[in-house]
Design a protein around this motif. Structure first.
Motif, PDB file in Angstrom:
ATOM      1  N   GLU A 178       0.815  -1.215   0.000  1.00 20.56           N
ATOM      2  CA  GLU A 178       0.000   0.000   0.000  1.00 20.56           C
ATOM      3  C   GLU A 178       0.846   1.261   0.000  1.00 20.56           C
ATOM      4  N   PHE A 179       2.096   1.152   0.490  1.00 21.48           N
ATOM      5  CA  PHE A 179       2.982   2.317   0.569  1.00 21.48           C
ATOM      6  C   PHE A 179       3.435   2.804  -0.807  1.00 21.48           C
ATOM      7  N   LEU A 180       3.213   2.004  -1.847  1.00 25.44           N
ATOM      8  CA  LEU A 180       3.594   2.421  -3.198  1.00 25.44           C
ATOM      9  C   LEU A 180       2.681   3.520  -3.721  1.00 25.44           C
ATOM     10  N   GLY A 181       1.493   3.641  -3.128  1.00 28.75           N
ATOM     11  CA  GLY A 181       0.567   4.695  -3.540  1.00 28.75           C
ATOM     12  C   GLY A 181      -0.099   4.441  -4.873  1.00 28.75           C
ATOM     13  N   LEU A 182      -0.112   3.185  -5.334  1.00 35.80           N
ATOM     14  CA  LEU A 182      -0.743   2.847  -6.615  1.00 35.80           C
ATOM     15  C   LEU A 182      -2.211   2.508  -6.398  1.00 35.80           C
ATOM     16  N   LYS A 183      -3.043   2.891  -7.329  1.00 39.43           N
ATOM     17  CA  LYS A 183      -4.473   2.605  -7.216  1.00 39.43           C
ATOM     18  C   LYS A 183      -4.741   1.159  -7.597  1.00 39.43           C
ATOM     19  N   ARG A 184      -5.484   0.466  -6.751  1.00 35.98           N
ATOM     20  CA  ARG A 184      -5.669  -0.967  -6.985  1.00 35.98           C
ATOM     21  C   ARG A 184      -6.553  -1.260  -8.193  1.00 35.98           C
ATOM     22  N   GLU A 185      -7.412  -0.291  -8.592  1.00 40.38           N
ATOM     23  CA  GLU A 185      -8.295  -0.579  -9.720  1.00 40.38           C
ATOM     24  C   GLU A 185      -7.607  -0.379 -11.065  1.00 40.38           C
ATOM     25  N   ALA A 186      -6.404   0.192 -11.038  1.00 42.36           N
ATOM     26  CA  ALA A 186      -5.686   0.450 -12.282  1.00 42.36           C
ATOM     27  C   ALA A 186      -4.838  -0.759 -12.673  1.00 42.36           C
ATOM     28  N   SER A 187      -4.485  -0.836 -13.960  1.00 46.46           N
ATOM     29  CA  SER A 187      -3.589  -1.896 -14.429  1.00 46.46           C
ATOM     30  C   SER A 187      -2.196  -1.301 -14.602  1.00 46.46           C
ATOM     31  N   TYR A 188      -1.184  -2.114 -14.302  1.00 46.57           N
ATOM     32  CA  TYR A 188       0.186  -1.620 -14.336  1.00 46.57           C
ATOM     33  C   TYR A 188       1.074  -2.580 -15.109  1.00 46.57           C
ATOM     34  N   TYR A 189       2.091  -1.993 -15.762  1.00 47.63           N
ATOM     35  CA  TYR A 189       3.140  -2.816 -16.331  1.00 47.63           C
ATOM     36  C   TYR A 189       4.090  -3.219 -15.206  1.00 47.63           C
ATOM     37  N   GLU A 190       4.806  -4.311 -15.420  1.00 48.98           N
ATOM     38  CA  GLU A 190       5.734  -4.779 -14.397  1.00 48.98           C
ATOM     39  C   GLU A 190       6.804  -3.741 -14.095  1.00 48.98           C
ATOM     40  N   LYS A 191       7.243  -2.998 -15.118  1.00 46.43           N
ATOM     41  CA  LYS A 191       8.269  -1.968 -14.904  1.00 46.43           C
ATOM     42  C   LYS A 191       7.742  -0.837 -14.015  1.00 46.43           C
ATOM     43  N   ASP A 192       6.412  -0.559 -14.086  1.00 45.93           N
ATOM     44  CA  ASP A 192       5.827   0.479 -13.231  1.00 45.93           C
ATOM     45  C   ASP A 192       5.884   0.061 -11.768  1.00 45.93           C
ATOM     46  N   LEU A 193       5.536  -1.193 -11.509  1.00 45.80           N
ATOM     47  CA  LEU A 193       5.568  -1.704 -10.136  1.00 45.80           C
ATOM     48  C   LEU A 193       7.005  -1.745  -9.625  1.00 45.80           C
ATOM     49  N   GLU A 194       7.913  -2.172 -10.491  1.00 45.88           N
ATOM     50  CA  GLU A 194       9.330  -2.230 -10.105  1.00 45.88           C
ATOM     51  C   GLU A 194       9.867  -0.844  -9.786  1.00 45.88           C
ATOM     52  N   SER A 195       9.533   0.158 -10.612  1.00 46.55           N
ATOM     53  CA  SER A 195       9.996   1.530 -10.375  1.00 46.55           C
ATOM     54  C   SER A 195       9.438   2.073  -9.065  1.00 46.55           C
ATOM     55  N   ALA A 196       8.180   1.761  -8.768  1.00 51.88           N
ATOM     56  CA  ALA A 196       7.574   2.227  -7.522  1.00 51.88           C
ATOM     57  C   ALA A 196       8.254   1.585  -6.318  1.00 51.88           C
ATOM     58  N   ILE A 197       8.630   0.319  -6.447  1.00 49.37           N
ATOM     59  CA  ILE A 197       9.336  -0.370  -5.356  1.00 49.37           C
ATOM     60  C   ILE A 197      10.691   0.291  -5.096  1.00 49.37           C
ATOM     61  N   ILE A 198      11.426   0.606  -6.166  1.00 46.35           N
ATOM     62  CA  ILE A 198      12.730   1.251  -6.003  1.00 46.35           C
ATOM     63  C   ILE A 198      12.570   2.629  -5.358  1.00 46.35           C
ATOM     64  N   THR A 199      11.540   3.367  -5.757  1.00 38.37           N
ATOM     65  CA  THR A 199      11.284   4.688  -5.174  1.00 38.37           C
ATOM     66  C   THR A 199      11.001   4.580  -3.678  1.00 38.37           C
ATOM     67  N   HIS A 200      10.318   3.499  -3.282  1.00 39.24           N
ATOM     68  CA  HIS A 200       9.955   3.291  -1.870  1.00 39.24           C
ATOM     69  C   HIS A 200      10.744   2.099  -1.305  1.00 39.24           C
ATOM     70  N   LEU A 201      12.038   2.067  -1.620  1.00 30.64           N
ATOM     71  CA  LEU A 201      12.850   0.896  -1.293  1.00 30.64           C
ATOM     72  C   LEU A 201      12.898   0.625   0.213  1.00 30.64           C
ATOM     73  N   GLN A 202      13.024   1.658   1.030  1.00 27.58           N
ATOM     74  CA  GLN A 202      13.105   1.454   2.480  1.00 27.58           C
ATOM     75  C   GLN A 202      11.841   0.783   3.012  1.00 27.58           C
ATOM     76  N   ASP A 203      10.675   1.234   2.523  1.00 28.31           N
ATOM     77  CA  ASP A 203       9.426   0.618   2.951  1.00 28.31           C
ATOM     78  C   ASP A 203       9.318  -0.817   2.439  1.00 28.31           C
ATOM     79  N   PHE A 204       9.824  -1.061   1.226  1.00 28.58           N
ATOM     80  CA  PHE A 204       9.769  -2.415   0.671  1.00 28.58           C
ATOM     81  C   PHE A 204      10.658  -3.360   1.456  1.00 28.58           C
ATOM     82  N   LEU A 205      11.835  -2.889   1.863  1.00 29.32           N
ATOM     83  CA  LEU A 205      12.726  -3.712   2.684  1.00 29.32           C
ATOM     84  C   LEU A 205      12.066  -4.059   4.017  1.00 29.32           C
ATOM     85  N   LEU A 206      11.332  -3.106   4.571  1.00 26.11           N
ATOM     86  CA  LEU A 206      10.602  -3.354   5.809  1.00 26.11           C
ATOM     87  C   LEU A 206       9.547  -4.422   5.597  1.00 26.11           C
TER      88      LEU A 206
END
Length: 336
Positions: A178-206
């Motif tokens: 949920e910390f990625l801030g992406l809307k669940r009703e939207a569709s995403y490419y894998e690169k979009d999800l990956e980029s969001a994870i890198i942007t929020h890397l500290q939260d993802f590591l947690l």
């Protein structure tokens, strides 16, 4: 005269560390003060336990007497928290100086002693902030780990009584992003999800769990002239192994599993050192079919793990329903 410039940074570090220790000390003494107040209220309450509604009257009376002098920190709600604090932690030497009053306020709301012990151990071990502890409680970390482990094992790992020997002991399914801030009703490419994870890397590591560190993104590997790109590579110091994550925004297929297996095999044969353990592969997918996983991989294998991600936090009821469903499936297997 030449002066070693590192002296300035060293002094600044000393000042910052001293300020931090002073703040922690003040907060700990404040926590002990609230515990003492809670104890005194509890003792007085016991004296009048034969009188109906004495406890409610007592907290109102104390708040009315103290709030005008000491402010909102002694409101009726706060007085009730002090009392509950003592009830939950009746032995003063079990209080941790590493935990702030704000963190204890979060723990007071939990009505399960095993769960409280788990979150205390994880907070102390990982030096969680208030925000991080709050997020882990609200994302039901304890319940999610129970989905693939027993209660005793979860507590033992949290309290450093044993080191995790299986990736499933620390890797969660599902993972909440949920910390990625992406809307669940939207569709995403894998690169979009990956980029969001890198942007929020500290939260993802947690969210990943204990002992993870980031190694690479889109790691290029060469296999007999062909190029492949691994989405994310991490290392886990507790498991002493590389952890490869492949992101799939579609429903999991056996081809996805085969692709990840190839990457894991490559790392095992080319990258790891003799003292390191076999590589773990995680397929982080939007939707998975456990039967496909079961029949694609060899029985009893422990290197490939599938974890479904979701972009929002569940309700507590949803998590409890999942835990109960998992417990029922274990009981059915045992009866067989």
């Amino acid at each position: 005269m030449l002066v070693n410039q590192s002296i300035i940074s060293d002094i600044k570090t000393i000042v910052a560390q001293s300020k931090d220790k002073a703040i922690r000390s003040v907060d700990h003494h404040r926590t002990l003060m609230y515990w003492d107040i809670g104890k005194r209220i509890f003792e007085e309450e016991q004296e009048g336990k034969d009188r109906a509604d004495y406890g409610k009257y007592l907290t109102e009376y104390i708040a009315n007497e103290l709030e005008p002098e000491y402010g909102s920190g002694f409101s009726k709600r706060q007085i009730e928290l002090f009392r509950q604090f003592y009830r939950n932690f009746p032995i003063t030497n079990t209080l941790y100086s590493q935990l702030s009053w704000s963190q204890y306020k979060l723990l007071i709301r939990i009505d399960n002693q095993d769960k409280i012990a788990f979150y205390i151990a994880e907070t102390v071990k990982n030096n969680w902030t208030v925000r991080q502890l709050e997020r882990q409680i609200y994302s039901s970390l304890y319940e999610r780990l129970l989905l693939s482990n027993d209660k005793e094992n979860v507590l033992a790992v949290a309290q450093n009584e044993k080191q995790p020997s299986d990736a499933k002991e620390i890797i969660k399914d599902p993972m909440y992003l949920e910390f990625l801030g992406l809307k669940r009703e939207a569709s995403y490419y894998e690169k979009d999800l990956e980029s969001a994870i890198i942007t929020h890397l500290q939260d993802f590591l947690l969210e990943l769990g204990n002992g993870f560190s980031f190694v690479a993104r889109q790691k290029r590997i060469h296999i007999d002239g062909d190029e492949f790109f691994v989405d994310l590579v991490f290392y886990n110091r507790l498991l002493q192994c590389f952890v490869i994550i492949e992101i799939k925004t579609h429903k999991l297929t056996h081809q996805d599993i085969g692709q990840l297996q190839m990457y894991v095999n490559y790392y095992d044969r080319i990258e790891i050192l003799p003292h390191e353990n076999p590589t773990i592969g995680i397929l982080l997918c939007a939707n998975k079919n456990d039967a496909v996983v079961k029949f694609t991989l060899p029985e009893e294998q422990k290197q490939i793990i599938t974890s479904q991600y979701t972009l929002y936090l569940p309700t507590e009821k949803q998590l409890l329903d999942e835990v109960n469903k998992e417990l029922e499936s274990f009981e059915e297997k045992d009866s067989d």
